[in-house]
Design a protein around this motif. Structure first.
Motif: not given
Length: 349
Positions: A232-254, A335-340
């Motif tokens: 029915i809905s979702w939460d989507w994250f794009s993250m660009a960390f200061d160390d140059g790594n990036r992360l895309m993650g999502f949760t689709l709620r059911d 913030s936390g383990s990675h900043r960005g």
């Protein structure tokens, strides 16, 4: 996934069937008879795949950017073009079954400016050309000789922007070589990104022009039946960390079972690692009162396999997209383990 692009399908349902606008997006799991469906093993073809795919019901060109002014103030920018189809074909002129929707926004620490455009296909009001690349709706445009260097423009009642984009890394393919699964039942889309854009230009705000620079992330995705019947809905994250790594993650709620998650870890040279359902998690920590409802604007996002355990906090909790189908989207600090910095999108609240 940049899942809000699924709003295009909901718009098609609204315009073609007259259904009421709703906070529920469950209709995106409806039957897509006659439309093509993504399959494993697809071989992407560029520049053709930068363009439109009329055989599929839903498609989007979706850019977000984290920006900084000369005085250190942080801004966010959004430019999106959605295509949805009433039939799996293209026809000329007013007979075209293609519907187009554009969203543009600028977020400051104190304000959130939003504009929306709608268009019919076939009459030149909106569209996408693969090469030389051009995506437009009315006078909004994202265009360049290719998708490596582009100009980006949009305007609303209280804002405008004119930006330049230049890619500093390769395209990224999510899931299984661009086949991005969205449910345990196997619903999927084709999904690739360009998360390595450098961006610079001018924001025109009520107090005057602001010169900004930063990083931008472009998502490209197309599908026909992207959600499971009870998603029915979702939460989507794009993250660009200061160390140059990036992360895309999502949760689709059911509404009828466990949520579905996926993630892509992106190294500075473009090397990717895809993570399946359950590897990535996001927990809401703090809610804000936004547009008459409670919306989580501070999260904990975790990807243990990469040592990621970060707090994701909205720069402006009031980044509400008061569009035909409303949702929350805005820039965030990490913030936390990675900043960005990054972007967060939430629907169904």
């Amino acid at each position: 996934m940049n899942a809000s692009a699924f709003l295009a399908a909901a718009l098609a349902l609204v315009l073609s069937a007259g259904v009421a606008l709703s906070q529920s997006f469950a209709g995106l799991g409806s039957d897509a008879e006659g439309f093509a469906l993504p399959e494993r093993g697809y071989v992407f073809d560029f520049p053709a795949d930068h363009g439109a795919h009329p055989a599929y019901r839903i498609e989007w060109w979706y850019l977000t950017a984290n920006l900084t002014g000369a005085d250190g103030v942080e801004y966010g920018l959004q430019w999106t073009l959605f295509r949805s189809a009433l039939a799996p074909e293209e026809r000329p002129g007013w007979r075209s079954p293609q519907l187009w929707l554009g969203h543009a926004a600028v977020t400051t620490p104190e304000a959130h400016y939003v504009a929306e455009r709608r268009a019919r296909g076939g009459i030149g009001q909106a569209g996408v050309i693969a090469h030389p690349f051009e995506a437009w709706i009315d006078d909004w445009q994202m265009a360049g000789a290719d998708m490596q260097r582009m100009r980006l423009t949009a305007r609303g009642a209280e804002f405008a922007y004119d930006m330049r984009l230049e890619a500093q890394g390769p395209l990224i393919f999510h899931g299984e070589n661009g086949y991005s699964q969205k449910s345990a039942s196997g619903r999927a889309s084709y999904y690739y990104s360009q998360p390595f854009f450098e961006i610079a230009g001018t924001l025109t705000l009520p107090d005057g022009p602001v010169e900004v620079t930063g990083q931008a992330w472009l998502d490209r995705e197309w599908a026909s039946q992207p959600l499971g019947a009870s998603q029915i809905s979702w939460d989507w994250f794009s993250m660009a960390f200061d160390d140059g790594n990036r992360l895309m993650g999502f949760t689709l709620r059911d509404s009828a079972g466990p949520d579905y998650t996926a993630a892509t870890w992106i190294e500075p040279d473009g090397t990717t690692t895809a993570f399946p359902d359950g590897a990535f998690s996001a927990e809401a920590l703090t809610e804000s009162r936004v547009a008459g409802r409670e919306i989580p604007t501070r999260w904990r996002a975790v990807l243990p396999e990469k040592g990621v355990d970060v707090t994701v906090e909205a720069i402006n909790p009031q980044a509400w997209m008061a569009t035909s189908i409303p949702y929350w989207e805005g820039p965030v600090r990490l913030s936390g383990s990675h900043r960005g910095r990054g972007y967060l999108e939430m629907t169904g609240y």
